[in-house]
Write an enzyme that holds these catalytic residues in place. Structure first.
Site, mmCIF file in Angstrom:
data_model
loop_
_atom_site.group_PDB
_atom_site.id
_atom_site.type_symbol
_atom_site.label_atom_id
_atom_site.label_comp_id
_atom_site.label_asym_id
_atom_site.label_seq_id
_atom_site.Cartn_x
_atom_site.Cartn_y
_atom_site.Cartn_z
ATOM 1 N N MET A 251 10.959 24.611 1.153
ATOM 2 C CA MET A 251 10.178 23.851 0.510
ATOM 3 C C MET A 251 10.645 22.888 -0.432
ATOM 4 S SD MET A 251 6.479 24.877 -1.678
ATOM 5 C CE MET A 251 6.006 25.588 -0.227
ATOM 6 N N LYS B 291 0.992 -1.290 0.008
ATOM 7 C CA LYS B 291 -0.012 0.049 -0.128
ATOM 8 C C LYS B 291 0.791 1.265 -0.158
ATOM 9 C CE LYS B 291 -0.361 -0.482 5.020
ATOM 10 N NZ LYS B 291 -0.955 -1.102 5.927
ATOM 11 N N ARG C 275 -10.933 -0.183 14.581
ATOM 12 C CA ARG C 275 -10.436 0.678 13.282
ATOM 13 C C ARG C 275 -11.356 -0.102 12.218
ATOM 14 N NH1 ARG C 275 -4.273 1.321 11.445
ATOM 15 N NH2 ARG C 275 -4.972 -0.766 10.354
ATOM 16 N N TYR D 243 16.016 30.594 5.167
ATOM 17 C CA TYR D 243 15.046 31.333 5.798
ATOM 18 C C TYR D 243 15.344 31.441 7.178
ATOM 19 C CZ TYR D 243 11.926 30.913 1.927
ATOM 20 O OH TYR D 243 11.304 31.139 0.604
HETATM 21 C C1 LIG Z 1 -0.141 -1.831 6.752
HETATM 22 C C2 LIG Z 1 -0.630 -3.135 7.065
HETATM 23 C C3 LIG Z 1 0.320 -4.325 7.268
HETATM 24 C C4 LIG Z 1 1.641 -4.091 7.300
HETATM 25 O O1 LIG Z 1 2.223 -3.711 8.611
HETATM 26 P P1 LIG Z 1 3.620 -3.183 8.874
HETATM 27 O O2 LIG Z 1 3.666 -2.696 10.213
HETATM 28 O O3 LIG Z 1 4.246 -2.327 7.884
HETATM 29 O O4 LIG Z 1 4.411 -4.705 8.877
HETATM 30 C C5 LIG Z 1 0.000 -5.503 7.743
HETATM 31 N N1 LIG Z 1 -1.515 -5.706 7.772
HETATM 32 C C6 LIG Z 1 -2.532 -4.763 7.663
HETATM 33 C C7 LIG Z 1 -4.024 -4.946 7.740
HETATM 34 C C8 LIG Z 1 -1.975 -3.441 7.219
HETATM 35 O O5 LIG Z 1 -2.902 -2.179 7.124
#
Ligand SMILES: *Cc1c(COP(=O)(O)O)cnc(C)c1O
Length: 348
Positions: A299, A41, A135, A251
């Site tokens: 920036m 992701k 969550r 800056y």
């Molecule tokens: C992001 C995520 C992971 C990976 O977690 P890490 O701490 O980066 O290893 C695994 N399972 C779910 C559901 C996640 O959202």
């Protein structure tokens, strides 16, 4: 008119494919009898999913996880015969129809999502059970709902709250996950993220889901020896100048030269995720020489001290040097933030 393609930016994320493969293999080995998947992701935590996914596939990874539906398309093109799951699950009929059309598994997180999926025709999916994060995920008291029994669950997941710490909640979550596994038919069980892999066999199930550790993050100190950095931000020097004693840099004039110095400016700034917390703390290297950051990060620009790097000049590339755990301690950012903040202006 045929416009030429834009030149490549003077800003790149150097990518070590071997380190990524070696990290995945280490995590797969540490997962014991379970297979390791990969969380890809957020553009593989900023590393670049299009280059990371084929490398992970080549290492043997066959289970990929993204968060959003919009992240799926580019992974589908490069993941070969692997399976892809979307963690946020179907929020609309459109999401469910898309998943069925392209052969992605939605992660079902709620009874509403379960109904949406079944109404769209159903098929293989994953199921997230909440065991304490509050969550996303179906609650343990909902496990008896008939619509869940209708699902064709490939992987039954839960997600650990504090796997990087040794807290009692880890074991309570593990028990909740076992309870869910006993209650609902499924092909595979999965609980551990990167840190969870180090909690031992009882947390492994059939599939682990490392993310941060694949990309060189070290979630628990005992994993440090097995994990290697995968990306290094690099920038080309846009300008080199001489600064006189008493002159200031950047800056708000937060740095004042106490001696004559050679300084260099790179096109990297907080808009690229090189945040102001590095001001006066970060450093770069070139040819083994250390180049401390001088003054405020802007920036789009950062100034470094070239006093110790005699030969380095305009157009030369320099490298931001940091190990993620130390950088997190130094900046107050998490290792996750340090990776995912790396912006879109980097050449990946
Ligand atoms: C992001 C995520 C992971 C990976 O977690 P890490 O701490 O980066 O290893 C695994 N399972 C779910 C559901 C996640 O959202």
């Amino acid at each position: 008119m045929n416009r030429p393609t834009a030149p490549s930016p003077a800003l790149r994320l150097e990518f070590d494919a071997e380190a990524l493969q070696s990290n995945w293999r280490a995590l797969d080995r540490l997962s014991g009898r379970a297979r390791a998947g990969a969380a890809v992701k957020a553009n593989s935590y900023g590393v670049g999913a299009v280059r990371a996914v084929p490398v992970l596939h080549q290492a043997g990874c066959r289970d990929f996880f993204v968060a959003h539906w919009a992240e799926a398309a580019e992974i589908l093109d490069v993941m070969g015969d692997a399976s892809l799951s979307v963690l946020h699950g179907p929020c609309s009929e459109e999401d469910a129809a898309y998943a069925r059309a392209v052969g992605i598994k939605p992660v079902i997180n709620s009874l509403r999502q379960a109904r949406l999926w079944q109404d769209a025709g159903g098929g293989a999916c994953d199921l997230m059970v909440d065991t304490g994060m509050n969550r996303l995920g179906v609650s343990l008291h909902e496990l008896g709902e008939p619509v869940l029994a209708e699902l064709e669950v490939d992987t039954l997941l839960s997600h650990l709250v504090s796997a990087e710490e040794d807290v009692a909640l880890n074991e309570r979550q593990r028990q909740g996950w076992r309870e869910a596994c006993a209650a609902l038919p499924h092909q595979r069980a999965s609980l551990a993220n990167s840190a969870g892999i180090a909690l031992g066999e009882a947390f492994h199930g059939d599939l682990t889901r490392p993310g941060i550790a694949l990309y060189g993050g070290v979630p628990r100190p005992e994993m440090a020896a097995d994990l290697h950095p995968v990306i290094r931000p690099q920038a080309a020097l846009l300008q080199v100048r001489q600064v006189q004693p008493g002159e200031t840099i950047g800056y708000n004039a937060t740095f004042t030269a106490t001696r004559a110095m050679r300084v260099g400016t790179i096109g990297l700034g907080y808009a690229d995720g090189y945040l102001r917390c590095w001001s006066g703390k970060g450093h770069f290297t070139a040819g083994g020489h250390v180049l401390p950051v001088l003054g405020r990060i802007s920036m789009d620009l950062t100034v470094v001290d070239l006093s110790q790097a005699g030969q380095v000049g305009e157009g030369d590339w320099i490298t931001a040097e940091y190990a993620l755990p130390e950088a997190a301690a130094q900046t107050g950012l998490s290792q996750y933030e340090l990776l995912t903040l790396m912006g879109r202006r980097f050449n990946r």
